[in-house]
Scaffold this active site. Structure first.
Site, PDB file in Angstrom:
ATOM      1  N   SER A 107       0.792  -1.242   0.000  1.00 47.27           N
ATOM      2  CA  SER A 107       0.000   0.000   0.000  1.00 47.27           C
ATOM      3  C   SER A 107       0.816   1.279   0.000  1.00 47.27           C
ATOM      4  O   SER A 107       0.225   2.364  -0.032  1.00 47.27           O
ATOM      5  CB  SER A 107      -0.962   0.015   1.181  1.00 47.27           C
ATOM      6  OG  SER A 107      -2.009  -0.870   0.928  1.00 47.27           O
TER       7      SER A 107
HETATM    8  N1  LIG Z   1      -4.907  -6.694  -1.792  1.00 50.07           N
HETATM    9  C1  LIG Z   1      -3.947  -6.019  -2.483  1.00 50.07           C
HETATM   10  C2  LIG Z   1      -2.935  -5.242  -1.701  1.00 50.07           C
HETATM   11  C3  LIG Z   1      -3.517  -4.566  -0.512  1.00 50.07           C
HETATM   12  C4  LIG Z   1      -2.478  -3.865   0.252  1.00 50.07           C
HETATM   13  C5  LIG Z   1      -3.035  -3.421   1.555  1.00 50.07           C
HETATM   14  C6  LIG Z   1      -2.052  -2.722   2.436  1.00 50.07           C
HETATM   15  O1  LIG Z   1      -0.860  -2.751   2.235  1.00 50.07           O
HETATM   16  N2  LIG Z   1      -2.569  -2.111   3.504  1.00 50.07           N
HETATM   17  C7  LIG Z   1      -1.801  -1.419   4.474  1.00 50.07           C
HETATM   18  C8  LIG Z   1      -2.556  -1.321   5.757  1.00 50.07           C
HETATM   19  C9  LIG Z   1      -1.788  -0.533   6.784  1.00 50.07           C
HETATM   20  C10 LIG Z   1      -2.481  -0.516   8.119  1.00 50.07           C
HETATM   21  C11 LIG Z   1      -1.714   0.330   9.084  1.00 50.07           C
HETATM   22  C12 LIG Z   1      -2.280   0.340  10.472  1.00 50.07           C
HETATM   23  O2  LIG Z   1      -3.477   0.122  10.664  1.00 50.07           O
HETATM   24  O3  LIG Z   1      -1.507   0.625  11.405  1.00 50.07           O
END
Ligand SMILES: NCCCCCC(=O)NCCCCCC(=O)O
Length: 407
Positions: A107
């Site tokens: 992400s």
């Molecule tokens: N399904 C395809 C790729 C999705 C990538 C999702 C991703 O990398 N999400 C990052 C979430 C970060 C959460 C950070 C937090 O809550 O502290």
């Protein structure tokens, strides 16, 4: 093949889209033979064999952070890099991973997409107060019928979308299947565009809900206003301005749509260049990417009242999210791109430093590992509060020597 709307063709003058069954034939082969990686999975045949040293490449002496090497190993780190001002003052690569290897950034891809949107806002092609359906009428009747571009940028839309990466019944897994990241099932949308049109919500906006679909909606808007495929727009508006060492890659779905929310791979050094341009007011070595105002809005942080991610606020109580970046709200003003399985692009304005950490945790989301990495990133940032002038800071050249020694 998608049946909705008109999307940028994979190549100029395309008569229909090349598919996995037609790519070998003319006229598609004029394009596909030079873009095979967008039609079939490909593997790199590396210039150097073995591609990576068997021992870790480690150059961490400039950082007074106790136990750093061990902490990098504990957090499954593949690549770690500290760019202080314009000097790479520390780097680490695990055994088997070379400095010029690409790494999936998940992400953090979203934060890159946010910068491309910023560039198009600067040029007047996108207006953040406009509704999404003004640009993409195909989304009429979906959860995106009503929200504005700013809502999408800030992930402030209610969506019936579970971002539970491990749940086969979650929407994020349907999204993956539609986008070629998992095997399609009967009844799944044909591609990402179609998937996005199926999303529903309760019609409310203003509260943060992390949802990967939002970024792909932004990429669709980018395609619509530029006439380019998202992969091309990412190159034109961001990657080409970085003086990057290597081309980045982005996964594409069956229609050629780039997976903006999570599909970019690049080297740690090139990712640091994205962070550097944030600290340089939106300017890259090969030109301005985005206005200083756009970058300043990110560094100032988003709406803390809207933030509703307990995992993030558990670590950063004043945290917020804006324009596809996580903002810690801490006393240092740290903002970061974050990807599952341990990807961080950490900006420390207090010391003019970018820290990249690319990991491969055994699981996508781990409170414990997020805490470990955030503490490490904070410790690294704080260690630079004292001037480094008295220390011998190794340059890129000495980094090269240390690589050779490690090999
Ligand atoms: N399904 C395809 C790729 C999705 C990538 C999702 C991703 O990398 N999400 C990052 C979430 C970060 C959460 C950070 C937090 O809550 O502290």
């Amino acid at each position: 093949m998608t049946t909705i709307g008109a999307h940028p063709p994979r190549y100029v003058g395309a008569a229909g889209q090349p598919t996995v069954d037609s790519w070998q034939e003319g006229p598609h082969n004029r394009w596909t033979f030079a873009h095979l990686g967008e039609m079939l999975p490909t593997a790199s045949v590396t210039r150097h064999f073995p591609a990576a040293p068997a021992a870790a490449t480690e150059r961490l002496d400039a950082l007074a952070v106790p136990g750093l090497s061990q902490r990098l190993e504990e957090s499954y780190t593949d690549a770690f890099l500290v760019l202080h001002r314009n000097n790479v003052i520390a780097e680490y690569y695990r055994p088997g991973f070379a400095p010029d290897d690409l790494h999936l950034v998940m992400s953090i891809s979203k934060s890159m997409c946010g910068l491309v949107v910023g560039a198009l806002v600067d040029s007047g092609d996108i207006v953040t107060s406009d509704r999404v359906v003004h640009y993409v009428p195909e989304l009429a009747g979906s959860a995106y019928d009503g929200p504005t571009i700013q809502h999408v940028l800030d992930m402030a839309i209610h969506l019936n979308y579970s971002e539970d990466y491990m749940d086969p019944a979650s929407e994020v897994q349907t999204h993956d299947r539609s986008s070629g990241w998992r095997t399609r099932r009967d009844g799944d949308p044909q591609d990402t565009y179609e998937f996005l049109t199926t999303l529903t919500g309760n019609g409310t906006v203003g509260r943060f809900q992390y949802c990967s679909a939002n970024t792909d909606v932004l990429a669709w808007i980018i395609e619509r206003v530029t006439g380019l495929r998202y992969s091309e727009a990412l190159s034109k508006y961001l990657w080409s301005k970085l003086d990057a060492d290597r081309d980045a890659t982005i996964t594409v779905d069956s229609s050629g749509f780039g997976f903006a929310n999570g599909g970019v791979s690049c080297t740690a050094r090139d990712l640091a260049r994205v962070g550097r341009l944030m600290l340089d007011g939106g300017v890259g070595p090969a030109g301005r990417v985005v206005s200083e105002g756009w970058v300043r809005s990110i560094l100032a942080g988003g709406d803390r009242e809207a933030m509703a991610d307990a995992s993030f606020t558990g670590i950063h109580p004043q945290g917020s999210y804006t324009r596809q970046w996580w903002c810690t709200g801490n006393e240092r003003g740290n903002v970061t791109g974050i990807g599952i399985y341990g990807q961080y692009l950490w900006i420390d304005p207090a010391t003019d430093t970018v820290v990249v950490q690319l990991s491969t945790w055994p699981e996508p989301d781990s409170g414990h590992l997020h805490e470990l990495q955030n503490q490490l990133l904070l410790d690294v940032s704080r260690s630079l509060d004292q001037p480094l002038a008295s220390q011998e800071i190794p340059t890129e050249e000495t980094a090269q020597e240390s690589k050779e020694t490690a090999a």
